[in-house]
Design an enzyme around this catalytic site. Sequence first.
Site, PDB file in Angstrom:
ATOM      1  N   ASN A  10       0.873  -1.183   0.000  1.00  0.00           N
ATOM      2  CA  ASN A  10       0.000   0.000   0.000  1.00  0.00           C
ATOM      3  C   ASN A  10       0.908   1.231   0.000  1.00  0.00           C
ATOM      4  O   ASN A  10       1.525   1.543   1.019  1.00  0.00           O
ATOM      5  CB  ASN A  10      -0.885  -0.037   1.255  1.00  0.00           C
ATOM      6  CG  ASN A  10      -1.712   1.229   1.430  1.00  0.00           C
ATOM      7  OD1 ASN A  10      -1.767   2.077   0.539  1.00  0.00           O
ATOM      8  ND2 ASN A  10      -2.358   1.363   2.579  1.00  0.00           N
ATOM      9  N   LYS A  12       0.075   4.230  -0.159  1.00  0.00           N
ATOM     10  CA  LYS A  12      -0.539   5.406   0.486  1.00  0.00           C
ATOM     11  C   LYS A  12      -0.334   6.643  -0.397  1.00  0.00           C
ATOM     12  O   LYS A  12      -0.385   6.512  -1.623  1.00  0.00           O
ATOM     13  CB  LYS A  12       0.022   5.569   1.903  1.00  0.00           C
ATOM     14  CG  LYS A  12      -0.103   4.275   2.718  1.00  0.00           C
ATOM     15  CD  LYS A  12       0.181   4.433   4.174  1.00  0.00           C
ATOM     16  CE  LYS A  12      -0.009   3.081   4.863  1.00  0.00           C
ATOM     17  NZ  LYS A  12       0.152   3.154   6.303  1.00  0.00           N
ATOM     18  N   HIS A  93      -9.361   1.455   5.218  1.00  0.00           N
ATOM     19  CA  HIS A  93      -8.074   1.595   5.921  1.00  0.00           C
ATOM     20  C   HIS A  93      -8.250   2.549   7.103  1.00  0.00           C
ATOM     21  O   HIS A  93      -9.027   3.505   7.026  1.00  0.00           O
ATOM     22  CB  HIS A  93      -7.013   2.123   4.945  1.00  0.00           C
ATOM     23  CG  HIS A  93      -5.634   2.017   5.490  1.00  0.00           C
ATOM     24  ND1 HIS A  93      -5.136   2.907   6.410  1.00  0.00           N
ATOM     25  CD2 HIS A  93      -4.654   1.102   5.276  1.00  0.00           C
ATOM     26  CE1 HIS A  93      -3.902   2.546   6.735  1.00  0.00           C
ATOM     27  NE2 HIS A  93      -3.591   1.459   6.059  1.00  0.00           N
ATOM     28  N   GLU A  95      -6.537   4.870   8.097  1.00  0.00           N
ATOM     29  CA  GLU A  95      -6.272   6.279   7.758  1.00  0.00           C
ATOM     30  C   GLU A  95      -7.479   6.907   7.074  1.00  0.00           C
ATOM     31  O   GLU A  95      -7.742   8.104   7.246  1.00  0.00           O
ATOM     32  CB  GLU A  95      -4.997   6.361   6.892  1.00  0.00           C
ATOM     33  CG  GLU A  95      -3.755   6.060   7.739  1.00  0.00           C
ATOM     34  CD  GLU A  95      -2.584   5.451   6.988  1.00  0.00           C
ATOM     35  OE1 GLU A  95      -2.571   5.466   5.744  1.00  0.00           O
ATOM     36  OE2 GLU A  95      -1.662   4.947   7.676  1.00  0.00           O
ATOM     37  N   GLU A 169      -5.122  -4.716  10.704  1.00  0.00           N
ATOM     38  CA  GLU A 169      -4.041  -3.749  10.895  1.00  0.00           C
ATOM     39  C   GLU A 169      -4.272  -2.974  12.190  1.00  0.00           C
ATOM     40  O   GLU A 169      -5.045  -2.001  12.200  1.00  0.00           O
ATOM     41  CB  GLU A 169      -4.019  -2.748   9.734  1.00  0.00           C
ATOM     42  CG  GLU A 169      -3.810  -3.373   8.370  1.00  0.00           C
ATOM     43  CD  GLU A 169      -3.281  -2.359   7.374  1.00  0.00           C
ATOM     44  OE1 GLU A 169      -2.184  -2.570   6.863  1.00  0.00           O
ATOM     45  OE2 GLU A 169      -3.935  -1.338   7.128  1.00  0.00           O
ATOM     46  N   GLY A 175       3.029   2.207  10.780  1.00  0.00           N
ATOM     47  CA  GLY A 175       4.018   3.265  10.610  1.00  0.00           C
ATOM     48  C   GLY A 175       4.778   3.609  11.882  1.00  0.00           C
ATOM     49  O   GLY A 175       5.468   4.621  11.946  1.00  0.00           O
ATOM     50  N   SER A 214       3.754  -2.252  10.230  1.00  0.00           N
ATOM     51  CA  SER A 214       5.205  -2.326  10.416  1.00  0.00           C
ATOM     52  C   SER A 214       5.815  -3.661   9.996  1.00  0.00           C
ATOM     53  O   SER A 214       6.795  -4.119  10.592  1.00  0.00           O
ATOM     54  CB  SER A 214       5.585  -1.988  11.869  1.00  0.00           C
ATOM     55  OG  SER A 214       5.247  -0.639  12.171  1.00  0.00           O
TER      56      SER A 214
END
Length: 256
Positions: A10, A12, A93, A95, A169, A175, A214
């Site tokens: 991904n 992003k 996701h 985010e 996730e 991250g 990660s």
Amino acid sequence: MPDRPYIVGNWKMNGTRTMLAEARAIDRAAQRHPGVQVALAPPFTMIGALREAVTVLGVGGQDCHANVKGAHTGDVSAAMLADIGADFVILGHSERRKDHGETDVQVRAKADAALAAGIAVIVCVGETLADRDAGRAEKVVSGQVDGSIPLGDIAADAVAGGKVAVAYEPVWAIGTGRVAAVEDVVAMHAAVRARLIAAYGDAGAKVRILYGGSVNAENAAGLLSAEGVGGALVGGASLTADAFLPIVAAARPVED
Ligand code: 13P
């Protein structure tokens, strides 16, 4: 081959055309790993160019609108993704859930729309650190699965055809360099599996559940060989071939 391990990068909001060289290098290496399904989800702006640049890699979007077309400035529909050659789309996701306030109901509508447009979906779920510290991680994630996975008319066929995947996730692992413990991943994947079987019956046992957060060259083998882990959704370590390829190589391929 729905049960090949599935390794998805991904990107992003990263990637301009200079990164096509990385995609080509990843594609060449993926050809040497036919027992692993490898895909990249670049920003919308690069999907078409990436599709042209690669041969065996899956190419996907990172979001889509639930409608086919209309007055939705700045949005992109699943039909448009399919039109430009995308095979799949990542939905829900964390985010998107955080930055755009996406709800389970909206994620499900997008997933149903994507399947209707003929592309596969990866539905993302995951708890926050506050959820985990409060001991409600499994409850939160189970609720997200119940509320977000596609259930429309086409869902049963899509599940049978390997076109539905779920990515677990944990938000606190994205991250941050802080990866979830393998035993916690195994426990959560089992909880997700139970919800998938509740929703889809026996076919839910075959839906691939990916881990994301990660993942890197050092931890990939341990995570990917854990019970119930069907692949990985990789952010930062998917941006270069050097970082991503060891993760692909760490996936245990399906025997012919
Ligand atoms: P990182 O691998 O950078 O933690 O990102 C994970 C992720 O959010 C993939 O969708």
